[in-house]
Design a protein around this motif. Structure first.
Motif, mmCIF file in Angstrom:
data_model
loop_
_atom_site.group_PDB
_atom_site.id
_atom_site.type_symbol
_atom_site.label_atom_id
_atom_site.label_comp_id
_atom_site.label_asym_id
_atom_site.label_seq_id
_atom_site.Cartn_x
_atom_site.Cartn_y
_atom_site.Cartn_z
ATOM 1 N N SER A 63 0.528 -1.257 0.291
ATOM 2 C CA SER A 63 -0.159 0.133 0.037
ATOM 3 C C SER A 63 0.642 1.281 0.304
ATOM 4 O O SER A 63 1.829 1.162 0.602
ATOM 5 N N VAL A 64 0.989 2.406 -1.404
ATOM 6 C CA VAL A 64 1.890 3.067 -1.084
ATOM 7 C C VAL A 64 0.309 4.600 -1.296
ATOM 8 O O VAL A 64 -0.065 5.205 -2.322
ATOM 9 N N SER A 65 0.216 5.241 -0.078
ATOM 10 C CA SER A 65 -0.694 6.087 -0.224
ATOM 11 C C SER A 65 -2.072 5.881 -0.183
ATOM 12 O O SER A 65 -2.761 4.915 -0.285
ATOM 13 N N GLU A 66 -2.889 5.992 -1.342
ATOM 14 C CA GLU A 66 -4.771 5.321 -1.841
ATOM 15 C C GLU A 66 -4.060 4.394 -2.976
ATOM 16 O O GLU A 66 -5.093 4.106 -3.056
ATOM 17 N N TYR A 67 -3.078 3.968 -3.141
ATOM 18 C CA TYR A 67 -2.633 3.255 -3.840
ATOM 19 C C TYR A 67 -2.335 1.516 -3.546
ATOM 20 O O TYR A 67 -1.522 1.566 -2.838
ATOM 21 N N THR A 68 -2.313 0.554 -4.394
ATOM 22 C CA THR A 68 -2.038 -0.619 -4.120
ATOM 23 C C THR A 68 -1.418 -1.056 -5.110
ATOM 24 O O THR A 68 -1.646 -1.122 -6.537
ATOM 25 N N VAL A 69 0.377 -0.746 -4.766
ATOM 26 C CA VAL A 69 1.188 -1.475 -6.193
ATOM 27 C C VAL A 69 1.197 -3.264 -6.323
ATOM 28 O O VAL A 69 1.933 -3.154 -4.758
ATOM 29 N N GLY A 70 1.116 -3.742 -6.749
ATOM 30 C CA GLY A 70 1.737 -4.951 -7.285
ATOM 31 C C GLY A 70 3.080 -4.696 -7.760
ATOM 32 O O GLY A 70 3.984 -4.167 -8.579
ATOM 33 N N ILE A 71 4.206 -4.989 -6.822
ATOM 34 C CA ILE A 71 5.896 -5.714 -7.135
ATOM 35 C C ILE A 71 6.284 -6.829 -7.727
ATOM 36 O O ILE A 71 6.195 -7.999 -7.402
ATOM 37 N N LEU A 72 5.934 -6.639 -9.355
ATOM 38 C CA LEU A 72 6.212 -8.446 -9.609
ATOM 39 C C LEU A 72 7.976 -8.709 -10.287
ATOM 40 O O LEU A 72 8.489 -7.735 -10.500
ATOM 41 N N PHE A 73 7.959 -9.646 -10.061
ATOM 42 C CA PHE A 73 9.370 -10.449 -10.028
ATOM 43 C C PHE A 73 10.042 -10.503 -11.761
ATOM 44 O O PHE A 73 9.337 -11.843 -12.268
ATOM 45 N N TYR A 74 10.692 -10.018 -11.646
ATOM 46 C CA TYR A 74 11.540 -10.414 -13.445
ATOM 47 C C TYR A 74 12.237 -10.809 -13.648
ATOM 48 O O TYR A 74 13.489 -11.053 -12.334
ATOM 49 N N GLY A 75 13.126 -11.958 -14.839
ATOM 50 C CA GLY A 75 14.159 -12.427 -14.976
ATOM 51 C C GLY A 75 14.442 -13.723 -13.629
ATOM 52 O O GLY A 75 15.833 -13.788 -13.487
ATOM 53 N N CYS A 76 14.087 -14.926 -13.006
ATOM 54 C CA CYS A 76 13.440 -15.188 -12.388
ATOM 55 C C CYS A 76 13.655 -16.323 -12.808
ATOM 56 O O CYS A 76 13.688 -16.507 -14.195
ATOM 57 N N ASP A 77 14.914 -17.552 -11.945
ATOM 58 C CA ASP A 77 15.316 -18.707 -13.376
ATOM 59 C C ASP A 77 13.135 -19.173 -12.992
ATOM 60 O O ASP A 77 12.697 -19.481 -12.032
ATOM 61 N N PRO A 78 13.392 -20.008 -14.346
ATOM 62 C CA PRO A 78 11.802 -20.456 -14.956
ATOM 63 C C PRO A 78 11.590 -21.678 -14.343
ATOM 64 O O PRO A 78 10.583 -22.081 -14.265
ATOM 65 N N GLU A 79 12.385 -22.714 -13.218
ATOM 66 C CA GLU A 79 12.120 -23.814 -12.694
ATOM 67 C C GLU A 79 11.748 -23.275 -10.879
ATOM 68 O O GLU A 79 11.258 -24.124 -11.046
ATOM 69 N N SER A 80 12.492 -22.861 -10.863
ATOM 70 C CA SER A 80 12.515 -22.624 -9.361
ATOM 71 C C SER A 80 12.267 -21.336 -8.893
ATOM 72 O O SER A 80 12.006 -21.340 -7.280
ATOM 73 N N ASN A 81 11.887 -20.405 -9.839
ATOM 74 C CA ASN A 81 11.047 -19.068 -9.327
ATOM 75 C C ASN A 81 11.918 -18.094 -8.550
ATOM 76 O O ASN A 81 11.596 -17.671 -7.744
ATOM 77 N N ASP A 82 13.265 -18.281 -8.528
ATOM 78 C CA ASP A 82 14.164 -18.216 -7.786
ATOM 79 C C ASP A 82 15.720 -16.896 -8.758
ATOM 80 O O ASP A 82 14.774 -16.745 -9.726
ATOM 81 N N ASN A 83 16.181 -16.136 -8.336
ATOM 82 C CA ASN A 83 16.642 -15.176 -8.719
ATOM 83 C C ASN A 83 16.855 -14.786 -9.650
ATOM 84 O O ASN A 83 17.675 -14.803 -10.705
ATOM 85 N N CYS A 84 16.094 -13.329 -8.852
ATOM 86 C CA CYS A 84 15.426 -12.364 -10.380
ATOM 87 C C CYS A 84 16.392 -11.756 -10.307
ATOM 88 O O CYS A 84 16.554 -11.068 -9.019
ATOM 89 N N ASP A 85 15.940 -10.435 -11.423
ATOM 90 C CA ASP A 85 17.380 -9.570 -11.136
ATOM 91 C C ASP A 85 16.336 -8.570 -11.577
ATOM 92 O O ASP A 85 17.243 -7.056 -11.752
ATOM 93 N N SER A 86 14.744 -8.676 -11.520
ATOM 94 C CA SER A 86 13.617 -7.199 -11.806
ATOM 95 C C SER A 86 12.908 -6.771 -11.012
ATOM 96 O O SER A 86 12.154 -7.678 -10.833
ATOM 97 N N VAL A 87 12.172 -6.204 -10.846
ATOM 98 C CA VAL A 87 10.859 -5.821 -11.142
ATOM 99 C C VAL A 87 10.136 -4.506 -11.166
ATOM 100 O O VAL A 87 10.862 -3.768 -11.731
ATOM 101 N N GLN A 88 8.818 -4.954 -11.139
ATOM 102 C CA GLN A 88 8.282 -3.598 -12.081
ATOM 103 C C GLN A 88 6.919 -3.554 -11.249
ATOM 104 O O GLN A 88 6.261 -4.539 -9.923
ATOM 105 N N LEU A 89 6.875 -2.435 -10.724
ATOM 106 C CA LEU A 89 5.730 -1.616 -10.154
ATOM 107 C C LEU A 89 4.518 -1.286 -10.913
ATOM 108 O O LEU A 89 4.704 -0.984 -11.967
ATOM 109 N N LEU A 90 3.396 -1.917 -10.681
ATOM 110 C CA LEU A 90 2.283 -2.170 -11.311
ATOM 111 C C LEU A 90 1.005 -1.672 -10.535
ATOM 112 O O LEU A 90 0.557 -2.323 -9.699
ATOM 113 N N THR A 91 0.653 -0.604 -11.480
ATOM 114 C CA THR A 91 -0.908 -0.302 -10.294
ATOM 115 C C THR A 91 -1.789 -0.536 -11.507
ATOM 116 O O THR A 91 -2.190 0.495 -12.580
#
Length: 167
Positions: A63-91
Motif C-alpha cells: 500500500s502506497v498512499s491510496e494506491y495498491t502497488v504490485g511489485i512483480l518479479f522478473y528475470g527469475c529462474d523459470p524452474e525454481s522461480n528464484d534468483n530474479c534480477d528485476s521488478v516492475q511496480l504496477l498499479t
C-alpha cells in the motif's frame, strides 16, 4: 552531530533488515531476495505482503498512499522461480469507460518512466520497471517508490480528467 544521527539510523536500518546485503555500509535491496525487500518495505513503514504470481514468481503487494502497488518479479529462474534480477511496480485504475488511446499516449509522453498497459476492459495500468542486478542501495529503491507514487498521482489526474469534467 547530524552525521552521527544519520549513521545511527543507517545502522539501525541494517540491523532491523537483516536479510539485506550491505555495500560500503549502505543497505541494499535485491530482486534476488524478496523477503529482504518485504522487510525493507515494512521497516520503511509500508504495509506489504509477499505472495506468488500465477507462474510461481514472487510478488509483493504494498500500500502506497491510496494506491495498491504490485511489485512483480522478473528475470527469475523459470524452474525454481528464484534468483530474479528485476521488478516492475504496477498499479491499475478502474475507469467507468475504457480509456481513450490518446489519453494513454499522453501519459506515456508526459510521465518520464511510466509505461501504460490497458486491460481487456479498457482500464489503464501504470508500470515502472527497475533492473536491480545483484542489488541497489535501499535509499535509491525507496526514492524510486516515492517517485512512482508521485507519478501515480499525476497519471490519476490524466486518467480521470474526462470523468471529473463530466461531474
Amino acid at each position: 552531530m547530524m552525521r552521527h544521527i544519520l549513521a545511527g539510523l543507517a545502522a539501525a536500518t541494517m540491523m532491523s533488515a537483516a536479510p539485506l546485503a550491505a555495500n560500503d555500509g549502505v543497505p541494499s535491496v535485491s530482486a534476488k531476495d524478496p523477503e529482504g525487500m518485504l522487510s525493507a518495505l515494512t521497516n520503511a513503514g509500508y504495509s506489504a505482503e509477499l505472495g506468488v504470481d500465477t507462474v510461481g514468481d514472487p510478488q509483493i503487494t504494498v500500500s502506497v498512499s491510496e494506491y495498491t502497488v504490485g511489485i512483480l518479479f522478473y528475470g527469475c529462474d523459470p524452474e525454481s522461480n528464484d534468483n530474479c534480477d528485476s521488478v516492475q511496480l504496477l498499479t491499475g485504475f478502474d475507469r467507468a469507460e475504457p480509456i481513450p488511446h490518446e489519453v494513454a499516449l499522453q501519459i506515456s509522453q508526459t510521465l518520464r518512466f511510466a509505461a501504460v498497459q490497458i486491460d481487456d476492459e479498457g482500464d489503464p495500468f501504470i508500470g515502472w520497471d527497475i533492473f536491480m542486478g545483484n542489488g541497489i542501495p535501499l535509499p535509491v529503491f525507496l526514492a524510486g517508490l516515492r517517485s512512482y507514487e508521485s507519478t501515480l498521482d499525476d497519471a490519476s489526474t490524466i486518467i480521470f480528467a474526462e470523468e471529473n469534467e463530466a461531474e
